[in-house]
Design a protein around this motif. Structure first.
Motif, PDB file in Angstrom:
ATOM      1  N   ILE A   1    -108.443  78.297  23.022  1.00 56.16           N
ATOM      2  CA  ILE A   1    -107.398  79.350  23.850  1.00 56.16           C
ATOM      3  C   ILE A   1    -108.286  80.412  24.178  1.00 56.16           C
ATOM      4  O   ILE A   1    -108.878  81.175  23.483  1.00 56.16           O
ATOM      5  N   ASP A   2    -107.728  80.014  26.070  1.00 57.70           N
ATOM      6  CA  ASP A   2    -109.153  81.664  25.938  1.00 57.70           C
ATOM      7  C   ASP A   2    -108.152  82.794  26.163  1.00 57.70           C
ATOM      8  O   ASP A   2    -107.461  82.632  26.672  1.00 57.70           O
ATOM      9  N   GLY A   3    -108.660  83.890  26.148  1.00 56.19           N
ATOM     10  CA  GLY A   3    -108.211  85.130  25.961  1.00 56.19           C
ATOM     11  C   GLY A   3    -107.659  85.796  24.970  1.00 56.19           C
ATOM     12  O   GLY A   3    -106.396  86.504  24.411  1.00 56.19           O
ATOM     13  N   SER A   4    -108.192  84.779  23.676  1.00 55.43           N
ATOM     14  CA  SER A   4    -107.855  85.251  22.782  1.00 55.43           C
ATOM     15  C   SER A   4    -107.459  86.095  21.961  1.00 55.43           C
ATOM     16  O   SER A   4    -107.216  86.380  20.777  1.00 55.43           O
ATOM     17  N   SER A   5    -108.401  87.239  22.482  1.00 54.87           N
ATOM     18  CA  SER A   5    -108.583  88.872  21.873  1.00 54.87           C
ATOM     19  C   SER A   5    -107.426  89.586  22.095  1.00 54.87           C
ATOM     20  O   SER A   5    -107.223  90.038  21.305  1.00 54.87           O
ATOM     21  N   ASN A   6    -106.576  88.592  23.341  1.00 54.28           N
ATOM     22  CA  ASN A   6    -105.190  89.460  23.388  1.00 54.28           C
ATOM     23  C   ASN A   6    -103.959  89.388  22.556  1.00 54.28           C
ATOM     24  O   ASN A   6    -102.984  89.617  22.527  1.00 54.28           O
TER      25      ASN A   6
ATOM     26  N   CYS B   1    -109.497  92.939  38.519  1.00 59.96           N
ATOM     27  CA  CYS B   1    -110.860  92.597  38.238  1.00 59.96           C
ATOM     28  C   CYS B   1    -110.910  93.885  37.102  1.00 59.96           C
ATOM     29  O   CYS B   1    -110.010  94.737  37.073  1.00 59.96           O
ATOM     30  N   ASN B   2    -112.263  94.330  36.196  1.00 64.11           N
ATOM     31  CA  ASN B   2    -112.165  95.128  35.339  1.00 64.11           C
ATOM     32  C   ASN B   2    -112.422  95.931  35.963  1.00 64.11           C
ATOM     33  O   ASN B   2    -114.145  95.867  35.761  1.00 64.11           O
ATOM     34  N   GLU B   3    -112.419  97.271  35.937  1.00 65.44           N
ATOM     35  CA  GLU B   3    -113.066  98.435  36.660  1.00 65.44           C
ATOM     36  C   GLU B   3    -113.510  98.996  35.903  1.00 65.44           C
ATOM     37  O   GLU B   3    -114.139  99.997  36.265  1.00 65.44           O
TER      38      GLU B   3
ATOM     39  N   ARG C   1    -103.267  94.478  39.460  1.00 65.13           N
ATOM     40  CA  ARG C   1    -103.317  93.754  38.394  1.00 65.13           C
ATOM     41  C   ARG C   1    -104.162  93.430  37.469  1.00 65.13           C
ATOM     42  O   ARG C   1    -104.950  92.210  38.265  1.00 65.13           O
ATOM     43  N   TYR C   2    -104.154  93.454  36.402  1.00 71.48           N
ATOM     44  CA  TYR C   2    -104.991  93.215  35.391  1.00 71.48           C
ATOM     45  C   TYR C   2    -104.835  92.592  34.477  1.00 71.48           C
ATOM     46  O   TYR C   2    -104.576  94.338  33.706  1.00 71.48           O
ATOM     47  N   ILE C   3    -104.789  91.465  33.978  1.00 73.63           N
ATOM     48  CA  ILE C   3    -104.699  91.520  32.528  1.00 73.63           C
ATOM     49  C   ILE C   3    -105.357  91.457  31.110  1.00 73.63           C
ATOM     50  O   ILE C   3    -105.070  91.536  30.160  1.00 73.63           O
ATOM     51  N   GLY C   4    -107.064  90.312  31.109  1.00 72.66           N
ATOM     52  CA  GLY C   4    -107.435  90.811  30.711  1.00 72.66           C
ATOM     53  C   GLY C   4    -107.521  89.378  29.944  1.00 72.66           C
ATOM     54  O   GLY C   4    -108.264  88.785  29.168  1.00 72.66           O
ATOM     55  N   SER C   5    -106.600  88.682  30.642  1.00 71.32           N
ATOM     56  CA  SER C   5    -106.157  87.159  29.982  1.00 71.32           C
ATOM     57  C   SER C   5    -107.006  86.701  31.417  1.00 71.32           C
ATOM     58  O   SER C   5    -105.721  86.281  31.853  1.00 71.32           O
ATOM     59  N   MET C   6    -107.675  84.931  31.518  1.00 75.48           N
ATOM     60  CA  MET C   6    -108.325  84.985  32.523  1.00 75.48           C
ATOM     61  C   MET C   6    -106.826  83.936  33.183  1.00 75.48           C
ATOM     62  O   MET C   6    -106.641  83.970  34.474  1.00 75.48           O
ATOM     63  N   VAL C   7    -106.951  83.038  32.081  1.00 71.39           N
ATOM     64  CA  VAL C   7    -105.327  82.096  32.738  1.00 71.39           C
ATOM     65  C   VAL C   7    -104.297  82.815  32.540  1.00 71.39           C
ATOM     66  O   VAL C   7    -103.424  82.493  34.115  1.00 71.39           O
TER      67      VAL C   7
ATOM     68  N   ILE D   1    -106.718  88.437  43.906  1.00 70.41           N
ATOM     69  CA  ILE D   1    -107.812  88.109  44.230  1.00 70.41           C
ATOM     70  C   ILE D   1    -108.285  88.209  42.985  1.00 70.41           C
ATOM     71  O   ILE D   1    -107.984  89.402  42.313  1.00 70.41           O
ATOM     72  N   PHE D   2    -109.263  87.558  42.340  1.00 68.60           N
ATOM     73  CA  PHE D   2    -109.707  87.711  41.102  1.00 68.60           C
ATOM     74  C   PHE D   2    -110.823  87.496  41.096  1.00 68.60           C
ATOM     75  O   PHE D   2    -111.653  86.944  41.017  1.00 68.60           O
ATOM     76  N   ALA D   3    -111.384  88.677  39.999  1.00 73.94           N
ATOM     77  CA  ALA D   3    -112.898  88.588  39.876  1.00 73.94           C
ATOM     78  C   ALA D   3    -113.516  89.514  38.698  1.00 73.94           C
ATOM     79  O   ALA D   3    -113.019  90.095  37.933  1.00 73.94           O
ATOM     80  N   TYR D   4    -114.406  88.361  38.188  1.00 73.33           N
ATOM     81  CA  TYR D   4    -115.346  89.076  37.354  1.00 73.33           C
ATOM     82  C   TYR D   4    -116.488  89.179  37.545  1.00 73.33           C
ATOM     83  O   TYR D   4    -117.310  87.689  37.331  1.00 73.33           O
ATOM     84  N   PRO D   5    -117.060  90.113  38.568  1.00 71.65           N
ATOM     85  CA  PRO D   5    -118.993  89.393  39.531  1.00 71.65           C
ATOM     86  C   PRO D   5    -119.406  89.971  37.696  1.00 71.65           C
ATOM     87  O   PRO D   5    -119.647  90.671  36.806  1.00 71.65           O
TER      88      PRO D   5
ATOM     89  N   GLY E   1    -123.007  86.511  34.565  1.00 70.02           N
ATOM     90  CA  GLY E   1    -121.715  86.772  34.135  1.00 70.02           C
ATOM     91  C   GLY E   1    -121.045  86.533  33.028  1.00 70.02           C
ATOM     92  O   GLY E   1    -122.181  86.634  32.033  1.00 70.02           O
ATOM     93  N   LYS E   2    -119.801  87.039  32.683  1.00 70.52           N
ATOM     94  CA  LYS E   2    -118.810  86.739  31.298  1.00 70.52           C
ATOM     95  C   LYS E   2    -118.605  85.398  31.653  1.00 70.52           C
ATOM     96  O   LYS E   2    -118.514  84.950  30.366  1.00 70.52           O
ATOM     97  N   LEU E   3    -118.222  85.102  32.401  1.00 65.63           N
ATOM     98  CA  LEU E   3    -116.958  83.870  32.235  1.00 65.63           C
ATOM     99  C   LEU E   3    -117.844  82.790  32.139  1.00 65.63           C
ATOM    100  O   LEU E   3    -119.062  82.560  33.500  1.00 65.63           O
ATOM    101  N   ARG E   4    -117.913  81.227  31.130  1.00 70.76           N
ATOM    102  CA  ARG E   4    -118.330  80.691  30.931  1.00 70.76           C
ATOM    103  C   ARG E   4    -118.113  79.332  32.354  1.00 70.76           C
ATOM    104  O   ARG E   4    -117.008  79.307  32.842  1.00 70.76           O
TER     105      ARG E   4
ATOM    106  N   TYR F   1    -116.131  75.612  30.973  1.00 73.34           N
ATOM    107  CA  TYR F   1    -114.042  75.571  30.917  1.00 73.34           C
ATOM    108  C   TYR F   1    -113.483  76.933  31.639  1.00 73.34           C
ATOM    109  O   TYR F   1    -112.709  76.875  30.772  1.00 73.34           O
ATOM    110  N   GLU F   2    -114.114  77.773  32.390  1.00 73.81           N
ATOM    111  CA  GLU F   2    -113.343  78.221  32.550  1.00 73.81           C
ATOM    112  C   GLU F   2    -113.118  78.430  33.912  1.00 73.81           C
ATOM    113  O   GLU F   2    -112.995  78.759  35.357  1.00 73.81           O
ATOM    114  N   CYS F   3    -115.099  79.004  34.978  1.00 72.88           N
ATOM    115  CA  CYS F   3    -114.880  79.068  36.481  1.00 72.88           C
ATOM    116  C   CYS F   3    -114.737  77.693  36.560  1.00 72.88           C
ATOM    117  O   CYS F   3    -114.590  77.767  38.301  1.00 72.88           O
TER     118      CYS F   3
HETATM  119  P1  P6P Z   1    -113.072  91.621  30.246  1.00 76.13           P
HETATM  120  C1  P6P Z   1    -110.826  86.978  27.501  1.00 76.13           C
HETATM  121  O1  P6P Z   1    -111.885  87.203  26.547  1.00 76.13           O
HETATM  122  C2  P6P Z   1    -112.066  86.432  28.274  1.00 76.13           C
HETATM  123  O2  P6P Z   1    -112.280  85.674  28.414  1.00 76.13           O
HETATM  124  C3  P6P Z   1    -110.854  85.866  29.419  1.00 76.13           C
HETATM  125  O3  P6P Z   1    -109.763  85.427  29.092  1.00 76.13           O
HETATM  126  C4  P6P Z   1    -110.932  87.171  30.549  1.00 76.13           C
HETATM  127  O4  P6P Z   1    -110.656  87.017  31.907  1.00 76.13           O
HETATM  128  C5  P6P Z   1    -111.956  87.833  30.666  1.00 76.13           C
HETATM  129  O5  P6P Z   1    -112.293  87.802  28.914  1.00 76.13           O
HETATM  130  C6  P6P Z   1    -111.323  89.171  30.430  1.00 76.13           C
HETATM  131  O6  P6P Z   1    -113.031  90.448  30.024  1.00 76.13           O
HETATM  132  O7  P6P Z   1    -113.951  92.174  29.348  1.00 76.13           O
HETATM  133  O8  P6P Z   1    -112.463  92.294  30.888  1.00 76.13           O
HETATM  134  O9  P6P Z   1    -112.476  92.087  28.594  1.00 76.13           O
END
Ligand code: P6P
Length: 338
Positions: A121-126, A213-215, A242-248, A260-264, A272-275, A278-280
């Motif tokens: 469950i990716d993005g579960s913090s949301n 992206c998360n500016e 447009r940024y939802i904060g849930s990668m999927v 474009i989606f970016a998590y630099p 970086g943050k994403l794994r 099982y994500e990138c």
């Molecule tokens: P930030 C969710 O926690 C996640 O792993 C991805 O699903 C999402 O793209 C990213 O982190 C969001 O990270 O730092 O913008 O809250």
């Protein structure tokens, strides 16, 4: 006469997988059985997520996972459901999950030939906010005689035989692609309890003025990233953000609409943050097969990046071909060429 016209040609995921197998006369059916177990896990996770508020499954489970994220009850359930489905398929030798610190080896199936990487469950913090979350997965075929160790999974996405994700949103959407194959989108029909092929052969728009992206991290971005983002905002026709904060959810919108989606990687998170596993990696395969591009923060083709350990991270730029090319071109001016 008078017979209502019914569609007898509904292509369910089950039918799609069986037809795929038939195309490969030499197929043993193992991969098909693995994918049937996968689809069952998506149906189960969707079921629990939809009931979460009703039976109070949201909120913290009181434990935390490998990367220290507060673990939500649904995270734990999603992981349990996924592992049980992979184990009982009898076709998986070894598995990496975001929720498991070490690889999970299914010793009861020493001859199983597949390895799976997954974020159940990716993005579960949301989740508590009702935001769409998802399951991201990648499937590797093990070499003959593999013992099922983590080394079997420290591979680049070019070695994936299949990858995809399921988004639990207004509807449950599954996106699935095979190595060098098309990207197919399926929508869950709750009446039938089946995934139905609704988006055959998804092809991304070559360009689109949407960036995701998360500016809030821009203070930590490297110079080329700042220059790239500014160029979008000061363009003749400025881009939409447009940024939802849930990668999927961000990935699915980008796949459908383009952009474009970016998590630099940045000064705060140099890796970086994403794994990668099982994500990138799986997302990169989906986007490349849909005509897009995916690169890491060093401008290397994302699918060639090899994780150093099973929870290794990477920066990522993922999207329409020309939109990622803009990132590559700006970095080239700064001498960063992958
Ligand atoms: P930030 C969710 O926690 C996640 O792993 C991805 O699903 C999402 O793209 C990213 O982190 C969001 O990270 O730092 O913008 O809250």
């Amino acid at each position: 006469a008078g017979r209502e016209s019914i569609n007898t040609e509904i292509v369910t995921l089950t039918r799609h997988l069986n037809e795929e197998q038939t195309k490969h006369r030499e197929a043993t059916g193992d991969f098909t059985l693995l994918c049937h177990a996968l689809q069952f896990s998506f149906k189960s996770i969707a079921y629990y997520i939809r009931r979460a508020s009703l039976i109070n499954l949201s909120g913290l489970a009181g434990s935390s996972n490998t990367t220290g994220d507060e673990q939500k009850k649904l995270d734990v359930i999603g992981n349990d459901v996924f592992l049980a489905a992979m184990r009982s398929s009898g076709r998986v030798r070894v598995l990496v999950s975001e929720e498991e610190e070490e690889v999970v080896v299914f010793d009861e199936y020493p001859h199983a030939r597949y390895a799976v990487a997954c974020d159940p469950i990716d993005g579960s913090s949301n989740l508590d906010a009702g935001v769409s979350v998802g399951t991201i997965f990648g499937i590797y075929r093990l070499p003959e005689g593999a013992k099922g160790t983590k080394e079997d999974l420290l591979l680049p996405a070019t070695e994936l035989v299949a990858a995809g994700f399921t988004m639990y949103g207004a509807s449950t959407q599954l996106v699935l692609t095979m190595k060098d194959g098309p990207v197919n989108g399926f929508t869950m029909d709750n009446g039938l309890g089946e995934f139905i092929l609704t988006h055959p052969n998804m092809q991304m728009p070559k360009k689109r003025g949407i960036y995701s992206c998360n500016e809030g991290n821009s203070k930590y971005w490297e110079e080329p990233v700042k220059e790239w983002c500014e160029s979008l905002k000061s363009a003749e026709k400025p881009y939409s953000s447009r940024y939802i904060g849930s990668m999927v959810a961000d990935a699915y919108r980008t796949l459908l609409y383009g952009g474009i989606f970016a998590y630099p990687a940045d000064k705060k998170s140099p890796k970086g943050k994403l794994r990668i596993l099982y994500e990138c990696g799986p997302m990169a395969m989906v986007f490349e097969n849909a005509g897009g591009q995916a690169v890491d923060s060093k401008m290397r083709r994302m699918m060639t990046v090899v994780p150093e350990h099973i929870h290794d991270r990477s920066g990522i730029f993922l999207g329409s071909y020309e939109e990622v090319q803009k990132v590559i071109d700006v970095h080239k001016k700064h001498g960063i060429t992958g």
